[in-house]
Design a protein around this motif. Structure first.
Motif, short mmCIF file in Angstrom:
data_model
loop_
_atom_site.label_atom_id
_atom_site.label_comp_id
_atom_site.label_asym_id
_atom_site.label_seq_id
_atom_site.Cartn_x
_atom_site.Cartn_y
_atom_site.Cartn_z
N MET A 1 1.17 -1.24 0.22
CA MET A 1 -0.18 -0.44 0.14
C MET A 1 1.67 1.24 0.09
N ASP A 2 0.39 2.35 -1.06
CA ASP A 2 1.24 2.98 -1.16
C ASP A 2 1.06 4.65 0.16
N ARG A 3 2.02 5.44 -0.05
CA ARG A 3 1.82 6.35 1.71
C ARG A 3 0.40 6.89 1.95
N THR A 4 -0.15 7.51 0.30
CA THR A 4 -1.09 8.20 0.09
C THR A 4 -1.63 7.08 0.52
N HIS A 5 -2.02 5.89 0.09
CA HIS A 5 -3.76 5.25 0.01
C HIS A 5 -3.91 4.96 1.48
N HIS A 6 -3.19 4.63 2.16
CA HIS A 6 -2.73 4.98 3.54
C HIS A 6 -2.95 6.11 4.02
N GLU A 7 -2.23 7.15 4.11
CA GLU A 7 -2.94 8.22 4.89
C GLU A 7 -3.76 8.43 4.55
N GLU A 8 -4.94 8.25 3.83
CA GLU A 8 -6.26 8.53 3.14
C GLU A 8 -6.56 7.22 3.96
N LEU A 9 -6.56 5.58 4.41
CA LEU A 9 -7.27 5.06 4.60
C LEU A 9 -7.57 5.74 6.23
N VAL A 10 -6.11 6.21 6.47
CA VAL A 10 -6.36 6.33 7.75
C VAL A 10 -7.26 7.03 8.31
N SER A 11 -7.41 8.12 7.34
CA SER A 11 -7.96 9.53 7.73
C SER A 11 -9.65 9.30 7.47
N PHE A 12 -9.68 8.27 7.25
CA PHE A 12 -10.97 7.99 6.89
C PHE A 12 -11.63 7.37 8.07
N ILE A 13 -10.88 6.03 8.73
CA ILE A 13 -10.78 5.53 9.88
C ILE A 13 -11.06 6.48 10.87
N LEU A 14 -9.84 7.64 11.25
CA LEU A 14 -10.57 8.25 12.29
C LEU A 14 -11.06 9.38 11.92
N LEU A 15 -11.57 9.68 10.64
CA LEU A 15 -13.28 10.59 10.95
C LEU A 15 -14.42 9.98 11.83
N GLN A 16 -14.37 8.47 10.89
CA GLN A 16 -15.41 7.58 11.92
C GLN A 16 -15.52 7.45 13.57
N VAL A 17 -14.11 7.32 13.50
CA VAL A 17 -13.50 7.26 15.52
C VAL A 17 -14.23 8.87 16.11
N LEU A 18 -13.89 9.56 15.56
CA LEU A 18 -14.09 11.21 15.42
C LEU A 18 -15.49 11.71 15.59
N GLN A 19 -16.56 11.11 14.77
CA GLN A 19 -18.17 11.30 14.81
C GLN A 19 -18.80 10.13 15.56
N ALA A 20 -17.88 8.72 15.98
CA ALA A 20 -18.78 8.52 16.87
C ALA A 20 -18.24 8.78 18.35
N LEU A 21 -17.09 9.36 18.37
CA LEU A 21 -16.73 9.96 20.62
C LEU A 21 -17.20 10.97 20.08
N LYS A 22 -17.89 12.25 19.64
CA LYS A 22 -18.66 13.17 19.26
C LYS A 22 -19.98 12.99 20.16
N MET A 23 -20.75 11.95 18.78
CA MET A 23 -22.08 11.28 19.37
C MET A 23 -21.62 10.85 21.39
N LEU A 24 -21.00 9.81 21.34
CA LEU A 24 -21.09 9.81 22.75
C LEU A 24 -20.88 10.90 23.95
N GLN A 25 -19.59 11.66 23.62
CA GLN A 25 -19.83 13.19 23.47
C GLN A 25 -21.45 13.78 24.10
N GLY A 26 -22.21 13.82 23.40
CA GLY A 26 -23.08 14.24 23.28
C GLY A 26 -24.68 13.63 24.16
N GLU A 27 -24.37 12.48 24.33
CA GLU A 27 -24.68 11.40 25.27
C GLU A 27 -23.61 11.06 26.95
N GLY A 28 -22.92 12.12 27.04
CA GLY A 28 -22.57 12.72 28.16
C GLY A 28 -21.49 11.24 28.93
#
Length: 210
Positions: free
Chosen positions: A1-28
């Motif tokens: 896997m080239d570096r661009t694709h790897h960091e794009e994949l990391v970015s997409f996974i991290l985005l999902q983590v952040l969205q999930a954490l925001k949801m949990l934050q809203g639930e206390g």
């Protein structure tokens, strides 16, 4: 896997983590375990080789919440620190509570560095700002905006193009389902504002990369 694709994949996974954490934050929810057992990465393709080119969906496992408290086991960390640990793990950096020194390897490197710095601040809006930065990196195609007006024009154009593409796909195949990346891009286009785009761009441009 080239570096661009790897960091794009990391970015997409991290985005999902952040969205999930925001949801949990809203639930206390204020803290999670340090071993990432609350989430599971799911690939639709049964082929291991094919999964390298596929963007996974992050699944939240609600039954894990509070389990570590009941059994008196895992250490707990705040949500921003949890996200920062996830970023470090995905990029193979040491998890010491500090923003890692990220090298400039692709067009996603600077955004990942900006995200890490925002999470290190551990403020009430850090998750939102970090999420906005990752969305811009993933869905703006490297566009640079000189003003909020330019950002507004881009948003309107991107929304129109998105609707056009969805209609064409629906006509060609009415049973086709949207992939994870498509759904998240649509969510970004619906929620993005000129101000949030300019602020995210500023955070990204000022991030330090080696």
């Amino acid at each position: 896997m080239d570096r661009t694709h790897h960091e794009e994949l990391v970015s997409f996974i991290l985005l999902q983590v952040l969205q999930a954490l925001k949801m949990l934050q809203g639930e206390g929810v204020e803290s999670l375990s340090t071993n990432f057992k609350e989430f599971l990465l799911a690939y639709r393709s049964p082929s291991v080789d094919a999964s390298y080119n596929e963007f996974p969906r992050l699944l939240f496992l609600p039954e894990t919440l509070g389990a570590e408290i009941e059994i008196g086991g895992d250490e707990l960390v705040g949500l921003c620190r949890y996200a920062l640990r996830a970023l470090c793990t995905l990029l193979h950096h040491k998890m010491d509570g500090k923003a890692p020194a990220i090298k400039l390897r692709s067009r996603f490197s600077r955004a990942l560095s900006a995200c890490a710095l925002l999470l290190q601040e551990d403020k009430s809006n850090s998750l939102t700002k970090a999420k906005n930065v990752m969305e811009l990196a993933l869905w703006s195609d490297g566009e640079h905006f000189k003003s909020e007006q330019e950002a507004r024009v881009w948003i309107d154009t991107a929304r129109a193009d998105c609707v056009d593409n969805l209609c064409r796909q629906l006509i060609c195949d009415s049973t086709r389902q949207l992939g994870a990346r498509e759904r998240f891009r649509i969510e970004f286009l619906l929620s993005a504002t000129p101000r949030s785009i300019i602020e995210s761009q500023k955070s990204t441009m000022t991030a330090n990369v080696k």
